[in-house]
Enzyme design. Structure first.
Site, PDB file in Angstrom:
ATOM      1  CE  LYS A  14      -1.455   1.620   3.867  1.00 29.61           C
ATOM      2  NZ  LYS A  14      -0.376   2.472   4.815  1.00 29.61           N
ATOM      3  CG  ASP A  48      -0.889   5.577   6.970  1.00 26.03           C
ATOM      4  OD1 ASP A  48      -0.090   5.501   6.017  1.00 26.03           O
ATOM      5  OD2 ASP A  48      -0.906   5.793   8.280  1.00 26.03           O
ATOM      6  CG  HIS A  76      -4.315  -0.974   7.896  1.00 26.72           C
ATOM      7  ND1 HIS A  76      -3.825  -1.789   6.838  1.00 26.72           N
ATOM      8  CD2 HIS A  76      -3.201  -0.092   7.988  1.00 26.72           C
ATOM      9  CE1 HIS A  76      -2.539  -1.419   6.578  1.00 26.72           C
ATOM     10  NE2 HIS A  76      -2.108  -0.425   7.411  1.00 26.72           N
TER      11      HIS A  76
END
Ligand code: BG6
Length: 497
Positions: free
Chosen positions: A157, A244, A249
């Protein structure tokens, strides 16, 4: 797991090898796999990056970090043999002729058999993916001469910066590789208790009947980090917390928590279910997103190296998501993550509904703490079910919540929790893509997050509220939950320290 360890030689080629990830995660994880006998004996690891280094210099760097990160698995004797598998070729995948050293090296090393299986790992910025693939392709290095001589690619990522760029990347990669050759990493999926969540839900009968809007009031998912942006200011300021942490996630953990059971544990069936639930998440308009988000920036962020003095990049966010399907209709999902927070703790808190009628008298002014289930992802991986009990031997009947607990530390004290990258590297070698993201998953995740990003990146967008380092984020995060009469419940990790 689907595959088996290849008997043919295996070459792992890491692009971006002079970076932090290679030293802190990739090579230490490969080393630990080697110690556990999970890698083929005929192995070579080749680092590639622009930094001019010899094989020996690169190997010395790796030794330093493996010593630091391999924990109790460090052994000078094993390192002596493992280090013989490590090589380095300087090169710039983005420029013509930039991979000549690598090409020469591989051709010489792999002659006359032309080598075996090959795993490419891109730990470089996504703008470089296409250029590197193009050069690997022209060198014939993407060609699979047989099923055993596979070519696979693991990409890190961030996978793009919004839906549009992710689509462009997927298209570009699709020109060189089949979807089943591409392994898009999200290391949260490989965290032990995230994988365990599937087992908890689908290898037991008692929880699943409760896992829906009839019994669950709402869900809180927190990924709190105490670290600051450190030396990643340049990258971080472009990304911000939503790109981020949330797009990848947090959304991935949410899908595991909310998806339906596939009929088999297979990569595609699992990912089909994950996509279905992502598709059921309501995509807000930018205006709606502005009302479903609270943003923060830790005090001192503007003084970080690489961060512009007037940056409005959020280092903290809380958002509310709704899943519009039969199971989850009406259950709000609150997600929050930030840097500079009080503790490092990732948890899913499931707040169950209260009993429809309470026959027990409660002390004036108090209310019943209704059942909660805390799934602690890190640290202290475990599951804690909180329920009411009767306090013994009191004058009157007194209720008190207590926990029924499972922790990896106690239940599996002789095992250590592996680093996520160990699982992921092994799965990529075995050809098991269950814990990797498919192109449609990535695109849908961006589609969900784009309006939240626009809510602050658009002209006159919302500004992050400042919060002190060591707190649980800004006040507006509490206000977000207060809109529906709820509040953030203290983290399990904090309640018990
Ligand atoms: C990375 C983010 O993907 O995950 C980092 O880029 C973050 O900013 C990290 O710190 C968190 O991972 P973990 O495993 O330490 O919780």
């Amino acid at each position: 797991m689907n595959g088996s360890i290849p008997e043919l030689p295996l070459t792992v080629v890491i692009f971006g090898a002079s970076g932090d990830l290679t030293a802190r995660k990739l090579v230490p994880s490969l080393y630990r796999l080697y110690v556990k006998g999970r890698l083929p004996t005929n192995l070579q690891i080749v680092g590639v990056s622009r930094t001019p280094l010899s094989h020996h210099e690169f190997c010395q760097r790796m030794e330093r970090s493996v010593r630091e990160f391999a924990n109790k698995e460090w052994s000078p004797e094993i390192w002596a043999t493992f280090s013989k598998t490590i090589f380095y070729t300087p090169g710039d995948g983005a420029s013509d002729g930039g991979l000549t050293n690598l090409e020469k090296f591989l051709v010489e090393r792999e002659a006359p058999s032309k080598g075996g299986a090959r795993l490419y790992y891109f730990s470089v910025s996504p703008e470089l993916y296409e250029g590197i693939l193009k050069r690997l392709d022209s060198a014939g290095f993407l060609e699979e001469q047989s099923a055993e001589k596979w070519r696979r690619l693991v990409v890190e990522k961030p996978f793009g910066k919004n839906l549009e760029s992710a689509k462009t990347l997927n298209l570009a990669m699709g020109r060189y590789l089949r979807e089943d050759q591409i392994y898009r990493i999200d290391h949260y999926l490989a965290k032990e208790n995230v994988q365990n969540l599937l087992v908890f839900r689908f290898a037991n009968t008692i929880f699943e009947p409760l896992w829906n809007h009839s019994y669950i009031d709402h869900v809180q998912l927190t990924v709190a980090e105490s670290v600051l942006v450190g030396n990643r200011g340049d990258y971080y300021d472009q990304a911000g917390v939503i790109r981020d942490m949330f797009q990848n996630h947090l959304l991935q953990v949410l899908t595991v928590m909310t998806m339906e059971a596939p009929s088999k544990y297979s990569a595609d069936l699992l990912r089909n279910e994950k996509v279905k639930v992502l598709e059921a998440i309501t995509i807000p308009t930018v205006e709606e997103a502005s009302n479903q988000i609270a943003l923060g920036q830790y005090q001192g962020y503007l003084e970080e190296k690489g961060v512009p003095k007037n940056s409005k990049t959020p280092t903290f966010a809380s958002i509310k998501l709704d899943i519009d399907n039969w199971r989850w209709r009406g259950v709000p999902f609150y997600l929050r993550s930030g840097k500079g927070m009080r503790n490092r703790a990732s948890e899913i808190l499931i707040q169950f509904r209260c009993p429809p009628h309470l026959m027990f008298p409660l002390p004036p002014g108090s209310s019943l703490q209704c059942n909660r289930l805390a799934v602690c992802i890190q640290p202290d991986e475990g599951i804690h079910l909180n329920f009411q009990t009767k306090v013994p031997d009191q004058e009157k009947l007194v209720l008190k919540p207590a926990d029924m607990e499972f922790t990896y530390g106690k239940a599996y004290s002789s095992f250590s929790i592996p680093e996520s990258y160990e699982r992921l590297l092994l799965d990529a070698i075995l050809g098991d893509a269950s814990l990797f993201m498919r192109s449609d998953e990535i695109e849908r995740s961006w589609a969900i997050m784009d309006p939240f990003i626009q809510a602050y990146e658009q002209a006159n967008g919302i500004c992050p509220q400042s919060y002190p380092i060591g707190s649980m984020g800004p006040e507006n995060s509490e206000a977000l939950l207060a809109k529906t009469g709820r509040e953030w419940i203290p983290l399990y990790a904090e309640r018990n320290t």
